[in-house]
Design an enzyme around this catalytic site. Sequence first.
Site, PDB file in Angstrom:
ATOM      1  CG  HIS A  20     -15.398 -88.232  28.795  1.00  0.00           C
ATOM      2  ND1 HIS A  20     -14.895 -87.127  28.145  1.00  0.00           N
ATOM      3  CD2 HIS A  20     -15.562 -89.172  27.826  1.00  0.00           C
ATOM      4  CE1 HIS A  20     -14.742 -87.390  26.846  1.00  0.00           C
ATOM      5  NE2 HIS A  20     -15.161 -88.622  26.624  1.00  0.00           N
ATOM      6  CE  LYS A  44     -10.832 -89.788  17.313  1.00  0.00           C
ATOM      7  NZ  LYS A  44     -11.610 -89.944  18.552  1.00  0.00           N
ATOM      8  NE  ARG A  93     -21.358 -89.873  23.066  1.00  0.00           N
ATOM      9  CZ  ARG A  93     -20.257 -89.430  22.464  1.00  0.00           C
ATOM     10  NH1 ARG A  93     -19.860 -88.199  22.669  1.00  0.00           N
ATOM     11  NH2 ARG A  93     -19.561 -90.209  21.676  1.00  0.00           N
ATOM     12  CB  SER A 131     -14.003 -84.257  23.342  1.00  0.00           C
ATOM     13  OG  SER A 131     -13.979 -85.102  24.463  1.00  0.00           O
TER      14      SER A 131
HETATM   15  P1  ADP Z   1     -13.082 -92.372  21.695  1.00  0.00           P
HETATM   16  O1  ADP Z   1     -12.158 -91.666  20.766  1.00  0.00           O
HETATM   17  O2  ADP Z   1     -12.594 -93.717  22.160  1.00  0.00           O
HETATM   18  O3  ADP Z   1     -14.520 -92.399  21.255  1.00  0.00           O
HETATM   19  P2  ADP Z   1     -13.970 -90.443  23.639  1.00  0.00           P
HETATM   20  O4  ADP Z   1     -13.140 -89.697  24.618  1.00  0.00           O
HETATM   21  O5  ADP Z   1     -14.665 -89.647  22.602  1.00  0.00           O
HETATM   22  O6  ADP Z   1     -12.977 -91.496  23.011  1.00  0.00           O
HETATM   23  O7  ADP Z   1     -15.040 -91.335  24.394  1.00  0.00           O
HETATM   24  C1  ADP Z   1     -14.672 -92.349  25.300  1.00  0.00           C
HETATM   25  C2  ADP Z   1     -15.918 -93.102  25.723  1.00  0.00           C
HETATM   26  O8  ADP Z   1     -16.777 -92.215  26.447  1.00  0.00           O
HETATM   27  C3  ADP Z   1     -16.771 -93.649  24.562  1.00  0.00           C
HETATM   28  O9  ADP Z   1     -17.350 -94.872  24.965  1.00  0.00           O
HETATM   29  C4  ADP Z   1     -17.852 -92.611  24.401  1.00  0.00           C
HETATM   30  O10 ADP Z   1     -19.027 -93.162  23.828  1.00  0.00           O
HETATM   31  C5  ADP Z   1     -18.067 -92.212  25.846  1.00  0.00           C
HETATM   32  N1  ADP Z   1     -18.619 -90.870  25.977  1.00  0.00           N
HETATM   33  C6  ADP Z   1     -18.164 -89.747  25.385  1.00  0.00           C
HETATM   34  N2  ADP Z   1     -18.936 -88.687  25.731  1.00  0.00           N
HETATM   35  C7  ADP Z   1     -19.895 -89.168  26.560  1.00  0.00           C
HETATM   36  C8  ADP Z   1     -21.018 -88.588  27.246  1.00  0.00           C
HETATM   37  N3  ADP Z   1     -21.336 -87.300  27.089  1.00  0.00           N
HETATM   38  N4  ADP Z   1     -21.776 -89.393  28.023  1.00  0.00           N
HETATM   39  C9  ADP Z   1     -21.488 -90.706  28.126  1.00  0.00           C
HETATM   40  N5  ADP Z   1     -20.468 -91.319  27.505  1.00  0.00           N
HETATM   41  C10 ADP Z   1     -19.679 -90.570  26.726  1.00  0.00           C
END
Ligand code: ADP
Length: 176
Positions: A20, A44, A93, A131
């Site tokens: 992130h 969630k 990803r 996460s």
């Molecule tokens: P959500 O529940 O909206 O998917 P996340 O916190 O899991 O929330 O992810 C938020 C955004 O960050 C999404 O677009 C996700 O694809 C992106 N993201 C999550 N992990 C990574 C990573 N390791 N590298 C790049 N982008 C990521």
Amino acid sequence: MRSSITAIYPGSFDPITLGHLDIIERGCQLFGRVIVAVVTNPNKTPLFSVDQRVQQIKASTAHLANVHVDRFNGLTVEYAQSHDAKVLLRGLRVLSDFELELQMAHTNKTLSATTETVFLAASNEYSFLSSSVVKEIARFGGSVNHLVPASVAQEIYQCYSHDRAASTPTKHPGNL
Ligand code: ADP
């Protein structure tokens, strides 16, 4: 040169990972302001409260002058419009992200024709990172120091050490 555009980076961030953070740092090079917006998602059950996640993101992005951290519920495009943000920033990803992300981007476009979704490809070293992966490793006592900001790693360990302490069976005096 940075544009003057405001971008919203919405997500659960439960917790924020280095993946992130990489997207936020790269977004800051492109956009005048990046608002990291923690979604309150009732579908969630999060490990960290919204307040904790906001604090974690603030601490992890303190070195970035054009980041603002916020929370919201409701439609992302409405939140974006209320902050005069023309861009929704998302990270991609693996192929499995693509289907859902594209669906969300198209749906958001039907709700607001002037809001664009911009995808940044995950950096190689974080393309496997989520996460959920972090929580899974920490739950079983593995190190997540290389996956999340240092202060966040401490908070995760605290969560799971409490869990482990709570689930340690009390010795029955008869077993001594
Ligand atoms: P959500 O529940 O909206 O998917 P996340 O916190 O899991 O929330 O992810 C938020 C955004 O960050 C999404 O677009 C996700 O694809 C992106 N993201 C999550 N992990 C990574 C990573 N390791 N590298 C790049 N982008 C990521």
